[in-house]
Design a protein around this motif. Structure first.
Motif, PDB file in Angstrom:
ATOM      1  N   LYS A 175      17.435 -16.225  -8.801  1.00  0.00           N
ATOM      2  CA  LYS A 175      18.257 -16.091  -7.593  1.00  0.00           C
ATOM      3  C   LYS A 175      19.746 -16.264  -7.908  1.00  0.00           C
ATOM      4  CE  LYS A 175      14.661 -17.319  -4.262  1.00  0.00           C
ATOM      5  NZ  LYS A 175      14.211 -18.223  -3.185  1.00  0.00           N
ATOM      6  N   VAL A 176      20.063 -17.171  -8.846  1.00  0.00           N
ATOM      7  CA  VAL A 176      21.461 -17.331  -9.265  1.00  0.00           C
ATOM      8  C   VAL A 176      21.952 -16.055  -9.935  1.00  0.00           C
ATOM      9  CG1 VAL A 176      22.990 -18.536 -10.880  1.00  0.00           C
ATOM     10  CG2 VAL A 176      21.362 -19.841  -9.499  1.00  0.00           C
ATOM     11  N   PHE A 177      21.113 -15.477 -10.765  1.00  0.00           N
ATOM     12  CA  PHE A 177      21.486 -14.269 -11.492  1.00  0.00           C
ATOM     13  C   PHE A 177      21.645 -13.074 -10.547  1.00  0.00           C
ATOM     14  CE2 PHE A 177      19.710 -10.326 -13.352  1.00  0.00           C
ATOM     15  CZ  PHE A 177      20.748 -10.011 -14.217  1.00  0.00           C
ATOM     16  N   HIS A 178      20.695 -12.894  -9.616  1.00  0.00           N
ATOM     17  CA  HIS A 178      20.694 -11.708  -8.757  1.00  0.00           C
ATOM     18  C   HIS A 178      21.760 -11.770  -7.669  1.00  0.00           C
ATOM     19  CE1 HIS A 178      19.128  -8.058  -7.111  1.00  0.00           C
ATOM     20  NE2 HIS A 178      18.767  -8.623  -5.961  1.00  0.00           N
ATOM     21  N   LYS A 179      22.046 -12.985  -7.169  1.00  0.00           N
ATOM     22  CA  LYS A 179      23.125 -13.227  -6.199  1.00  0.00           C
ATOM     23  C   LYS A 179      22.894 -12.616  -4.820  1.00  0.00           C
ATOM     24  CE  LYS A 179      26.949 -13.665  -9.520  1.00  0.00           C
ATOM     25  NZ  LYS A 179      26.224 -13.371 -10.772  1.00  0.00           N
ATOM     26  N   LEU A 180      21.741 -12.008  -4.574  1.00  0.00           N
ATOM     27  CA  LEU A 180      21.445 -11.427  -3.263  1.00  0.00           C
ATOM     28  C   LEU A 180      20.231 -12.121  -2.663  1.00  0.00           C
ATOM     29  CD1 LEU A 180      21.977  -7.630  -4.060  1.00  0.00           C
ATOM     30  CD2 LEU A 180      23.520  -9.158  -2.804  1.00  0.00           C
ATOM     31  N   PRO A 181      20.086 -12.084  -1.324  1.00  0.00           N
ATOM     32  CA  PRO A 181      18.994 -12.814  -0.670  1.00  0.00           C
ATOM     33  C   PRO A 181      17.601 -12.364  -1.108  1.00  0.00           C
ATOM     34  CG  PRO A 181      20.656 -12.147   0.926  1.00  0.00           C
ATOM     35  CD  PRO A 181      20.981 -11.433  -0.344  1.00  0.00           C
ATOM     36  N   ASP A 182      17.450 -11.112  -1.469  1.00  0.00           N
ATOM     37  CA  ASP A 182      16.116 -10.640  -1.826  1.00  0.00           C
ATOM     38  C   ASP A 182      16.177  -9.722  -3.041  1.00  0.00           C
ATOM     39  OD1 ASP A 182      13.405 -10.522  -1.716  1.00  0.00           O
ATOM     40  OD2 ASP A 182      13.278  -9.385   0.157  1.00  0.00           O
ATOM     41  N   LEU A 183      15.020  -9.552  -3.665  1.00  0.00           N
ATOM     42  CA  LEU A 183      14.877  -8.705  -4.849  1.00  0.00           C
ATOM     43  C   LEU A 183      13.560  -7.958  -4.710  1.00  0.00           C
ATOM     44  CD1 LEU A 183      15.732  -7.932  -7.811  1.00  0.00           C
ATOM     45  CD2 LEU A 183      14.352  -9.901  -8.555  1.00  0.00           C
ATOM     46  N   THR A 184      13.601  -6.643  -4.749  1.00  0.00           N
ATOM     47  CA  THR A 184      12.380  -5.845  -4.613  1.00  0.00           C
ATOM     48  C   THR A 184      11.788  -5.523  -5.979  1.00  0.00           C
ATOM     49  OG1 THR A 184      13.518  -3.712  -4.688  1.00  0.00           O
ATOM     50  CG2 THR A 184      13.314  -4.782  -2.520  1.00  0.00           C
ATOM     51  N   PHE A 185      10.502  -5.139  -5.984  1.00  0.00           N
ATOM     52  CA  PHE A 185       9.855  -4.709  -7.224  1.00  0.00           C
ATOM     53  C   PHE A 185      10.599  -3.506  -7.820  1.00  0.00           C
ATOM     54  CE2 PHE A 185       6.272  -7.247  -5.795  1.00  0.00           C
ATOM     55  CZ  PHE A 185       5.704  -7.675  -6.991  1.00  0.00           C
ATOM     56  N   GLU A 186      11.122  -2.655  -6.956  1.00  0.00           N
ATOM     57  CA  GLU A 186      11.831  -1.456  -7.407  1.00  0.00           C
ATOM     58  C   GLU A 186      13.063  -1.809  -8.235  1.00  0.00           C
ATOM     59  OE1 GLU A 186      13.033   2.781  -5.355  1.00  0.00           O
ATOM     60  OE2 GLU A 186      13.377   0.932  -4.213  1.00  0.00           O
ATOM     61  N   GLU A 187      13.709  -2.924  -7.891  1.00  0.00           N
ATOM     62  CA  GLU A 187      14.919  -3.338  -8.603  1.00  0.00           C
ATOM     63  C   GLU A 187      14.629  -4.005  -9.945  1.00  0.00           C
ATOM     64  OE1 GLU A 187      18.170  -4.553  -5.330  1.00  0.00           O
ATOM     65  OE2 GLU A 187      16.223  -5.524  -5.053  1.00  0.00           O
ATOM     66  N   VAL A 188      13.395  -4.487 -10.110  1.00  0.00           N
ATOM     67  CA  VAL A 188      13.033  -5.158 -11.372  1.00  0.00           C
ATOM     68  C   VAL A 188      12.596  -4.098 -12.376  1.00  0.00           C
ATOM     69  CG1 VAL A 188      11.664  -6.975 -12.451  1.00  0.00           C
ATOM     70  CG2 VAL A 188      12.299  -7.164 -10.044  1.00  0.00           C
ATOM     71  N   GLY A 217       0.830  -1.198   0.000  1.00  0.00           N
ATOM     72  CA  GLY A 217       0.000   0.000   0.000  1.00  0.00           C
ATOM     73  C   GLY A 217       0.865   1.248   0.000  1.00  0.00           C
ATOM     74  N   GLY A 218       0.494   2.241  -0.786  1.00  0.00           N
ATOM     75  CA  GLY A 218       1.160   3.538  -0.794  1.00  0.00           C
ATOM     76  C   GLY A 218       2.626   3.461  -1.125  1.00  0.00           C
ATOM     77  N   SER A 219       3.467   4.136  -0.321  1.00  0.00           N
ATOM     78  CA  SER A 219       4.886   4.266  -0.630  1.00  0.00           C
ATOM     79  C   SER A 219       5.661   2.969  -0.445  1.00  0.00           C
ATOM     80  CB  SER A 219       5.497   5.348   0.266  1.00  0.00           C
ATOM     81  OG  SER A 219       5.331   4.998   1.637  1.00  0.00           O
ATOM     82  N   ASN A 220       5.078   1.973   0.220  1.00  0.00           N
ATOM     83  CA  ASN A 220       5.790   0.718   0.454  1.00  0.00           C
ATOM     84  C   ASN A 220       5.737  -0.226  -0.740  1.00  0.00           C
ATOM     85  OD1 ASN A 220       6.523   1.359   3.089  1.00  0.00           O
ATOM     86  ND2 ASN A 220       4.552   0.651   3.890  1.00  0.00           N
ATOM     87  N   GLN A 221       4.963   0.140  -1.735  1.00  0.00           N
ATOM     88  CA  GLN A 221       4.677  -0.767  -2.846  1.00  0.00           C
ATOM     89  C   GLN A 221       5.931  -1.328  -3.500  1.00  0.00           C
ATOM     90  OE1 GLN A 221       1.843   0.766  -5.582  1.00  0.00           O
ATOM     91  NE2 GLN A 221       2.423  -0.608  -7.239  1.00  0.00           N
ATOM     92  N   LEU A 222       6.862  -0.472  -3.905  1.00  0.00           N
ATOM     93  CA  LEU A 222       8.029  -0.934  -4.640  1.00  0.00           C
ATOM     94  C   LEU A 222       9.093  -1.570  -3.752  1.00  0.00           C
ATOM     95  CD1 LEU A 222       8.447   2.004  -7.198  1.00  0.00           C
ATOM     96  CD2 LEU A 222       7.396  -0.237  -7.559  1.00  0.00           C
ATOM     97  N   LYS A 223       8.916  -1.472  -2.418  1.00  0.00           N
ATOM     98  CA  LYS A 223       9.880  -2.062  -1.503  1.00  0.00           C
ATOM     99  C   LYS A 223       9.559  -3.520  -1.203  1.00  0.00           C
ATOM    100  CE  LYS A 223      11.998   1.895  -0.987  1.00  0.00           C
ATOM    101  NZ  LYS A 223      13.324   2.105  -1.614  1.00  0.00           N
ATOM    102  N   ALA A 224       8.423  -3.998  -1.697  1.00  0.00           N
ATOM    103  CA  ALA A 224       8.010  -5.376  -1.431  1.00  0.00           C
ATOM    104  C   ALA A 224       8.906  -6.360  -2.174  1.00  0.00           C
ATOM    105  CB  ALA A 224       6.560  -5.573  -1.847  1.00  0.00           C
ATOM    106  N   SER A 225       8.942  -7.591  -1.701  1.00  0.00           N
ATOM    107  CA  SER A 225       9.814  -8.622  -2.256  1.00  0.00           C
ATOM    108  C   SER A 225       9.219  -9.236  -3.526  1.00  0.00           C
ATOM    109  CB  SER A 225      10.056  -9.725  -1.229  1.00  0.00           C
ATOM    110  OG  SER A 225      10.708 -10.827  -1.818  1.00  0.00           O
ATOM    111  N   PHE A 226       9.942  -9.106  -4.628  1.00  0.00           N
ATOM    112  CA  PHE A 226       9.519  -9.762  -5.862  1.00  0.00           C
ATOM    113  C   PHE A 226       9.752 -11.260  -5.768  1.00  0.00           C
ATOM    114  CE2 PHE A 226      10.335 -11.195 -10.280  1.00  0.00           C
ATOM    115  CZ  PHE A 226       9.096 -10.882 -10.827  1.00  0.00           C
TER     116      PHE A 226
END
Length: 387
Positions: A126-139, A87-96
């Protein structure tokens, strides 16, 4: 979380109540030690006529199904929004990653092969990103272009071989599908897939049977009688393996002076009405209890696949056929008979006409071969006209 629509048994008035079933994972029963599913139900103020007899009742059923699907979609959106804090400003911080995993879990209830593609796609992400998490903002567009390049040039199979172009396309399309779904649910508003080219798959050769080969197959002996009936039924109706395998007698209805199959496609989830020809009706056998499968005992196994090839050889067919060849056969025969491509597309349950166009290419090839192979009538003296 998976939310599905359940149609209950008819009451004394012939009405079937509609409700939603929520699947919330599983747990271990402390008394038995067995895994059990967590389920909850929501009754909807909707119903279907069990055997609609009038146009008004049939119209009511269609509208009730649409309304139930709309409620299901709304509940799923509400769940995903609350789960991921979108919701709101948290939207893109969620885990893809979490969102992709939730879709993958839902696919476990459908086709096993489709589910495995979702699982493999997430592993490669996950192999490609190499980090524990990926946010919507990063995609974003750059991420998708880099992932596309990774699939084409870097990704490897378990045996360290490069991915085939069709596998590359399948994996990339799952990421596209997840983002498209997120956009439809209002979770994201700027969808980067529109700015990144898809990976074009190769067109695999469609193996199909001619009418003569299909007749030869019908005459040949098959070790598994249910496999023979199911394959020929698919060739006569165009139904996929998944829909033939799960078809129940409840989905077979009398329609005027014949029969109609009313079912929801396992692959696309679309509701389909299919009139069944007399040959297909005879292949179904004697009607049984509504909940019984029409092709009871039909299984997918290496033994059945081997028998399919042995059966074809016994019929004098050297083509490497699979069960899906029956569906290809139906499409080619219908187009060869002059049925328009739009009608064939509807009969096959394709959501897009371009999916059916591959069969039109086969027909054009056959027509070209027929013209090229026309006999050389000038190689021998022309017969006397007799006049």
């Amino acid at each position: 979380m998976k939310i599905s629509i359940e149609i209950r048994k008819p009451d004394t008035e012939g009405k079937r109540a509609i409700r939603l079933i929520y699947y919330g994972g599983s747990y271990t029963d402390p008394e038995t030690g067995k895994r059990r599913h967590k389920r909850s139900r929501e009754s909807l103020d909707l119903f279907l006529y069990d055997k609609p007899r009038t146009p008004a009742q049939r119209h009511h059923n269609k509208e009730a199904e649409r309304a139930a699907e709309a409620i299901r979609a709304k509940r799923l959106y509400e769940y995903e929004t609350g789960k991921h804090g979108l919701g709101g400003s948290n939207q893109l911080k969620a885990s893809f990653f979490d969102y992709f995993q939730s879709i993958t879990d839902e696919k476990a209830e459908g086709s096993q092969s489709n589910h495995s593609v979702w699982v493999s796609t997430l592993k490669h992400l996950k192999v490609f990103h190499k980090l524990p998490d990926l946010t919507f903002e990063e995609v974003d567009q750059t991420f998708l272009e880099r992932f596309r390049h990774y699939l084409i040039h870097t990704a490897r199979t378990k045996s360290s071989s490069p991915l085939s172009s069709n596998t590359q396309s399948a994996y990339f399309n799952k990421v596209r599908a997840a983002l498209n779904q997120a956009e439809q649910q209002g979770l994201i508003h700027d969808n980067p897939v529109r700015r990144v080219k898809a990976i074009k798959p190769e067109n695999n050769k469609r193996v199909y049977l001619t009418e003569e080969e299909l007749r030869a197959l019908a005459k040949a002996e098959c070790r598994y009688e249910v496999l023979k009936r199911a394959f020929l039924f698919s060739a006569c109706t165009g139904l996929r393996w998944s829909d033939v395998q799960k078809l129940t007698w409840r989905e077979v209805e009398r329609f005027y002076d014949g029969y109609r199959v009313v079912f929801r496609q396992k692959k696309t989830k679309g509701l389909q009405y299919l009139d069944v020809n007399k040959t297909a009706v005879s292949l179904m056998g004697h009607p049984s209890d509504p909940q019984e499968r029409v092709f009871k005992g039909l299984k997918y196994s290496s033994w059945h696949n081997m028998e399919l090839m042995r059966w074809a050889m016994a019929a004098g067919i050297t083509k490497k056929i699979t069960f899906h060849s029956a569906r290809h056969t139906f499409a080619v025969i219908q187009l060869s008979r002059g049925v328009d491509i739009y009608s064939v597309s509807r009969l096959l349950g394709h959501s897009e006409l371009r999916t059916t166009e591959i069969y039109a290419d086969i027909i054009e090839t056959k027509q070209r071969e027929a013209m090229i192979q026309f006999p050389d009538v000038l190689s021998e003296p022309l017969p006397s006209s007799g006049y």
